[in-house]
Design a protein around this motif. Structure first.
Motif, short mmCIF file in Angstrom:
data_model
loop_
_atom_site.label_atom_id
_atom_site.label_comp_id
_atom_site.label_asym_id
_atom_site.label_seq_id
_atom_site.Cartn_x
_atom_site.Cartn_y
_atom_site.Cartn_z
N SER A 5 0.84 -1.21 0.00
CA SER A 5 0.00 0.00 0.00
C SER A 5 0.87 1.25 0.00
O SER A 5 0.55 2.24 -0.67
CB SER A 5 -0.97 0.01 1.18
OG SER A 5 -0.28 0.06 2.41
N ASP A 6 1.99 1.23 0.72
CA ASP A 6 2.93 2.37 0.70
C ASP A 6 3.51 2.55 -0.70
O ASP A 6 3.62 3.67 -1.19
CB ASP A 6 4.07 2.17 1.70
CG ASP A 6 3.79 2.79 3.05
OD1 ASP A 6 3.00 3.75 3.13
OD2 ASP A 6 4.37 2.31 4.04
N LYS A 8 2.17 1.61 -3.59
CA LYS A 8 1.12 2.09 -4.49
C LYS A 8 0.83 3.57 -4.28
O LYS A 8 0.70 4.33 -5.24
CB LYS A 8 -0.17 1.28 -4.28
CG LYS A 8 -0.12 -0.09 -4.87
CD LYS A 8 -1.42 -0.83 -4.61
CE LYS A 8 -1.32 -2.26 -5.11
NZ LYS A 8 -2.52 -3.03 -4.79
N GLU A 9 0.71 4.00 -3.02
CA GLU A 9 0.44 5.41 -2.73
C GLU A 9 1.60 6.31 -3.18
O GLU A 9 1.39 7.35 -3.79
CB GLU A 9 0.17 5.61 -1.24
CG GLU A 9 -1.12 5.01 -0.75
CD GLU A 9 -2.35 5.70 -1.30
OE1 GLU A 9 -2.29 6.92 -1.59
OE2 GLU A 9 -3.37 5.01 -1.46
N TYR A 158 2.75 12.89 0.30
CA TYR A 158 2.52 11.57 0.89
C TYR A 158 3.64 11.25 1.86
O TYR A 158 4.81 11.49 1.57
CB TYR A 158 2.45 10.48 -0.18
CG TYR A 158 2.19 9.11 0.40
CD1 TYR A 158 0.96 8.79 0.97
CD2 TYR A 158 3.19 8.15 0.42
CE1 TYR A 158 0.73 7.53 1.53
CE2 TYR A 158 2.96 6.89 0.97
CZ TYR A 158 1.74 6.60 1.52
OH TYR A 158 1.51 5.36 2.09
#
Length: 189
Positions: A5-6, A8-9, A158
């Motif tokens: 998830s990190d 992808k973000e 981010y």
């Protein structure tokens, strides 16, 4: 393997020209797409850094590195492949990069990180990423997430998960400069 998830973000932000706050093999860093001049400008503003001080970029491997310098001397390939500590090499003849990431003499500082998150991100992104310490220019390097000032944390697009907050190296990379004749000089040991 890093948290997907990190990855992808962070990828989504990098692809849109945004900035990320992420752990590297040396310190917590501010990163962006090193091929995007507008993104690089954002990083300069965030750090309050003078524009004539160039940035370090991260490359996945020697093959990626070769896309951004005119020539990689064999001695550099051997050196990069044999060291276990973080090593940044300043190469002459930067190419395929915006002017604001290249030093005034045409050189570029590149490190191939030995850090899982960085390697996974570079592998998936497919381009080099700016890697500059997550601090206001002239202040101490942030070796843990808690050392990063709020203004930096709030100005990036981010922030990678805090589970990465402790870094194992706790010192900046060694920096070596290679000139046009292939001679090497240690700038920071």
């Amino acid at each position: 393997m890093s948290d997907t998830s990190d990855i992808k973000e962070a990828l989504a932000v990098l692809r849109k020209g945004g900035t990320i706050l992420y752990p590297t093999d040396t310190v917590w860093g501010i990163g962006c797409d090193a091929t995007n001049a507008k993104a690089v400008d954002k990083v300069f503003r965030m750090k309050e850094r003078v524009k004539d001080k160039s940035m370090i970029i991260l490359a996945r491997d020697i093959d990626m590195l070769k896309q951004y310098v005119t020539e990689v001397p064999e001695v550099a390939i051997e050196l990069v492949g044999s060291v276990s500590n973080p090593l940044t090499v300043i190469y002459p003849g930067a190419r395929n990069l915006p002017k604001n990431v290249i030093a005034s003499d045409g050189s570029i500082a590149i490190r191939i990180p030995q850090h899982d998150f960085c390697q996974d991100l570079l592998d998936t992104f497919g381009k080099p990423i700016v890697s500059t310490s997550a601090n206001i220019s002239g202040t101490s390097n942030p070796y843990s997430f808690s050392n990063i000032v709020d203004t930096i944390k709030q100005s990036v697009d981010y922030v990678v998960s805090e589970k990465y907050q402790y870094l194992s190296n706790l010192k900046p990379s060694t920096i070596i400069k290679i000139d046009e004749q292939g001679e090497m000089f240690i700038l920071r040991g």
